[in-house]
Motif scaffolding. Structure first.
Motif, PDB file in Angstrom:
ATOM      1  N   SER A   1       9.000   6.044  -1.336  1.00 19.12           N
ATOM      2  CA  SER A   1       9.224   5.842   0.100  1.00 19.12           C
ATOM      3  C   SER A   1       9.606   4.399   0.442  1.00 19.12           C
ATOM      4  O   SER A   1      10.078   4.142   1.549  1.00 19.12           O
ATOM      5  CB  SER A   1       7.985   6.247   0.894  1.00 19.12           C
ATOM      6  OG  SER A   1       6.894   5.425   0.562  1.00 19.12           O
TER       7      SER A   1
ATOM      8  N   ARG B   1       2.238   1.794  -3.444  1.00 16.25           N
ATOM      9  CA  ARG B   1       1.242   2.330  -4.383  1.00 16.25           C
ATOM     10  C   ARG B   1       1.031   3.825  -4.169  1.00 16.25           C
ATOM     11  O   ARG B   1       0.905   4.591  -5.117  1.00 16.25           O
ATOM     12  CB  ARG B   1      -0.091   1.598  -4.224  1.00 16.25           C
ATOM     13  CG  ARG B   1      -0.147   0.268  -4.933  1.00 16.25           C
ATOM     14  CD  ARG B   1      -1.564  -0.302  -4.987  1.00 16.25           C
ATOM     15  NE  ARG B   1      -2.196  -0.456  -3.682  1.00 16.25           N
ATOM     16  CZ  ARG B   1      -2.030  -1.488  -2.867  1.00 16.25           C
ATOM     17  NH1 ARG B   1      -1.219  -2.461  -3.228  1.00 16.25           N
ATOM     18  NH2 ARG B   1      -2.653  -1.553  -1.722  1.00 16.25           N
ATOM     19  N   SER B   2       0.989   4.238  -2.903  1.00 18.15           N
ATOM     20  CA  SER B   2       0.675   5.644  -2.628  1.00 18.15           C
ATOM     21  C   SER B   2       1.909   6.539  -2.728  1.00 18.15           C
ATOM     22  O   SER B   2       1.783   7.688  -3.153  1.00 18.15           O
ATOM     23  CB  SER B   2       0.030   5.785  -1.242  1.00 18.15           C
ATOM     24  OG  SER B   2       0.933   5.380  -0.235  1.00 18.15           O
ATOM     25  N   ARG B   3       3.062   6.050  -2.327  1.00 17.67           N
ATOM     26  CA  ARG B   3       4.307   6.836  -2.384  1.00 17.67           C
ATOM     27  C   ARG B   3       5.453   5.911  -2.768  1.00 17.67           C
ATOM     28  O   ARG B   3       6.221   5.478  -1.897  1.00 17.67           O
ATOM     29  CB  ARG B   3       4.588   7.492  -1.037  1.00 17.67           C
ATOM     30  CG  ARG B   3       3.546   8.525  -0.646  1.00 17.67           C
ATOM     31  CD  ARG B   3       3.948   9.323   0.553  1.00 17.67           C
ATOM     32  NE  ARG B   3       5.275   9.896   0.464  1.00 17.67           N
ATOM     33  CZ  ARG B   3       5.535  11.142   0.043  1.00 17.67           C
ATOM     34  NH1 ARG B   3       4.569  11.923  -0.319  1.00 17.67           N
ATOM     35  NH2 ARG B   3       6.778  11.579   0.021  1.00 17.67           N
ATOM     36  N   PRO B   4       5.566   5.591  -4.053  1.00 15.84           N
ATOM     37  CA  PRO B   4       6.568   4.607  -4.493  1.00 15.84           C
ATOM     38  C   PRO B   4       7.999   4.902  -4.050  1.00 15.84           C
ATOM     39  O   PRO B   4       8.768   4.000  -3.722  1.00 15.84           O
ATOM     40  CB  PRO B   4       6.468   4.640  -6.019  1.00 15.84           C
ATOM     41  CG  PRO B   4       5.127   5.224  -6.304  1.00 15.84           C
ATOM     42  CD  PRO B   4       4.788   6.112  -5.150  1.00 15.84           C
TER      43      PRO B   4
ATOM     44  N   ALA C   1       0.834  -1.206   0.000  1.00 15.98           N
ATOM     45  CA  ALA C   1       0.000   0.000   0.000  1.00 15.98           C
ATOM     46  C   ALA C   1       0.866   1.252   0.000  1.00 15.98           C
ATOM     47  O   ALA C   1       0.569   2.227  -0.704  1.00 15.98           O
ATOM     48  CB  ALA C   1      -0.933  -0.003   1.214  1.00 15.98           C
ATOM     49  N   LEU C   2       1.926   1.236   0.759  1.00 11.82           N
ATOM     50  CA  LEU C   2       2.855   2.368   0.784  1.00 11.82           C
ATOM     51  C   LEU C   2       3.510   2.559  -0.578  1.00 11.82           C
ATOM     52  O   LEU C   2       3.657   3.689  -1.059  1.00 11.82           O
ATOM     53  CB  LEU C   2       3.906   2.139   1.872  1.00 11.82           C
ATOM     54  CG  LEU C   2       4.869   3.272   2.168  1.00 11.82           C
ATOM     55  CD1 LEU C   2       4.120   4.531   2.581  1.00 11.82           C
ATOM     56  CD2 LEU C   2       5.843   2.847   3.265  1.00 11.82           C
TER      57      LEU C   2
END
Length: 181
Positions: free
Chosen positions: A176, A171-174, A168-169
């Motif tokens: 990171s 997808r939202s902030r690649p 999920a991380l």
């Protein structure tokens, strides 16, 4: 460099924050905590080197006396109990998890991170934990291994959650998810 230091400190703080979730101490002295999921996330998100450094920073703070372990434990005494093997295994587990996620580039990240968390966060961590328990509790390796089987269902759930959170991380902030950059 500055970003790496910040993320290492942030993930050490994450491990500490997961210690605020109430622990359940078993009869043989090893607690069930959410902190092992923090170890898994260190590896899946930060990668091998940075993940291990975050865990080492956390353990250094505990050794200095900060009450960051589940239940508010801290100080050198925390490294003298039956859970010492698990504590020693935490940086190794984060490194193994990160190494697997960094190298295994095919397949969905959720699956890769979950499998890496099982291998490192259960396999590697239990290796150290079982040996530590066997020594400190004066048990055979088989007896100590049988004691930790109670942790398996919860740790598998934590591994799957770590995989889902990492995906999920990503997808939202690649950018990171450093284990994939």
């Amino acid at each position: 460099m500055e970003r790496n230091i910040t993320l290492i400190a942030l993930f050490a703080a994450l491990i500490a924050a997961l210690g605020l979730i109430p622990k359940l101490t078993l009869a043989f002295g090893v607690p069930i905590t959410a902190q092992s999921m923090g170890i898994m996330l260190c590896g899946t998100v930060l990668g091998a080197r940075r993940g291990a450094l975050a865990v080492l920073l956390f353990l250094a703070l505990v050794a200095l006396g900060l009450p960051l372990l589940a239940g508010g434990r801290g100080g050198l005494g925390a490294f003298a109990g039956p859970a010492v093997g698990f504590l020693i295994g935490w940086p190794v587990a984060a490194f193994v998890i990160g190494f697997i996620v960094e190298r295994w580039r095919t397949g969905p990240l959720a699956l890769v991170a979950s499998v890496a968390s099982v291998i490192g966060g259960i396999g590697a961590m239990y290796l150290f934990g079982v040996v530590g328990m066997a020594i400190l509790l004066d048990k055979t390796l088989i007896e100590a291994l049988m004691l930790v089987t109670v942790f398996l269902p919860g740790d598998v759930i934590k591994a799957v959650l770590a995989g889902m959170i990492t995906a999920a991380l990503a997808r939202s902030r690649p950018s990171s998810v450093l284990s994939r950059s």
